[in-house]
Design a protein around this motif. Structure first.
Motif, mmCIF file in Angstrom:
data_model
loop_
_atom_site.group_PDB
_atom_site.id
_atom_site.type_symbol
_atom_site.label_atom_id
_atom_site.label_comp_id
_atom_site.label_asym_id
_atom_site.label_seq_id
_atom_site.Cartn_x
_atom_site.Cartn_y
_atom_site.Cartn_z
ATOM 1 N N VAL A 57 0.857 -1.179 0.000
ATOM 2 C CA VAL A 57 0.000 0.000 0.000
ATOM 3 C C VAL A 57 0.897 1.235 0.000
ATOM 4 O O VAL A 57 1.645 1.463 0.937
ATOM 5 C CB VAL A 57 -0.949 0.019 1.221
ATOM 6 C CG1 VAL A 57 -1.781 1.289 1.224
ATOM 7 C CG2 VAL A 57 -1.834 -1.206 1.248
ATOM 8 N N ASP A 58 0.844 1.998 -1.082
ATOM 9 C CA ASP A 58 1.548 3.280 -1.193
ATOM 10 C C ASP A 58 0.477 4.332 -1.447
ATOM 11 O O ASP A 58 -0.329 4.581 -0.573
ATOM 12 C CB ASP A 58 2.566 3.244 -2.336
ATOM 13 C CG ASP A 58 3.761 2.348 -2.041
ATOM 14 O OD1 ASP A 58 4.116 2.205 -0.868
ATOM 15 O OD2 ASP A 58 4.343 1.813 -3.005
ATOM 16 N N ASN A 59 0.463 4.883 -2.634
ATOM 17 C CA ASN A 59 -0.616 5.786 -3.017
ATOM 18 C C ASN A 59 -1.847 5.006 -3.455
ATOM 19 O O ASN A 59 -2.872 5.582 -3.770
ATOM 20 C CB ASN A 59 -0.165 6.721 -4.140
ATOM 21 C CG ASN A 59 0.854 7.733 -3.655
ATOM 22 O OD1 ASN A 59 0.870 8.079 -2.476
ATOM 23 N ND2 ASN A 59 1.709 8.170 -4.556
ATOM 24 N N GLY A 60 -1.726 3.716 -3.497
ATOM 25 C CA GLY A 60 -2.815 2.812 -3.852
ATOM 26 C C GLY A 60 -2.469 1.449 -3.311
ATOM 27 O O GLY A 60 -1.457 1.254 -2.654
ATOM 28 N N ALA A 61 -3.321 0.491 -3.545
ATOM 29 C CA ALA A 61 -3.098 -0.886 -3.063
ATOM 30 C C ALA A 61 -2.705 -1.769 -4.243
ATOM 31 O O ALA A 61 -3.289 -1.677 -5.320
ATOM 32 C CB ALA A 61 -4.365 -1.413 -2.410
ATOM 33 N N TYR A 62 -1.704 -2.588 -4.033
ATOM 34 C CA TYR A 62 -1.199 -3.477 -5.059
ATOM 35 C C TYR A 62 -1.159 -4.892 -4.484
ATOM 36 O O TYR A 62 -0.576 -5.110 -3.427
ATOM 37 C CB TYR A 62 0.205 -3.060 -5.504
ATOM 38 C CG TYR A 62 0.272 -1.620 -5.955
ATOM 39 C CD1 TYR A 62 -0.017 -1.285 -7.268
ATOM 40 C CD2 TYR A 62 0.577 -0.617 -5.058
ATOM 41 C CE1 TYR A 62 0.014 0.043 -7.670
ATOM 42 C CE2 TYR A 62 0.629 0.706 -5.453
ATOM 43 C CZ TYR A 62 0.338 1.038 -6.772
ATOM 44 O OH TYR A 62 0.363 2.345 -7.169
ATOM 45 N N LEU A 63 -1.773 -5.844 -5.175
ATOM 46 C CA LEU A 63 -1.789 -7.236 -4.730
ATOM 47 C C LEU A 63 -1.230 -8.126 -5.812
ATOM 48 O O LEU A 63 -1.427 -7.878 -6.996
ATOM 49 C CB LEU A 63 -3.210 -7.700 -4.431
ATOM 50 C CG LEU A 63 -3.926 -7.128 -3.217
ATOM 51 C CD1 LEU A 63 -5.337 -7.700 -3.117
ATOM 52 C CD2 LEU A 63 -3.170 -7.441 -1.958
#
Length: 69
Positions: A57-63
């Motif tokens: 999780v940075d500026n958005g969520a990445y999975l």
């Protein structure tokens, strides 16, 4: 001796075929729930189940996930 070689060959080939069912996928969204929903949609489209293997999780969520059949 021939039966042992045959058994080893069949075992090796079956392990390769089981490994070929796994597929890595990724998704991104503004929230973790949104990214997981995208992963779930991709899994459903492929007719597979999924296991989440990484999240960030940075500026958005990445999975990232692995699809298995």
């Amino acid at each position: 001796m021939k039966s042992i070689k045959t058994f080893v060959a069949v075992t090796a080939l079956s392990l390769v075929s089981f490994g070929s069912f796994a597929q890595s996928i990724t998704a991104s969204a503004s929230t973790l729930d949104g990214a997981e929903a995208k992963i779930a949609a991709q899994a459903e489209q492929a007719g597979a189940s999924y296991k989440i293997t990484g999240a960030r999780v940075d500026n958005g969520a990445y999975l990232s996930a692995e699809l298995t059949k």
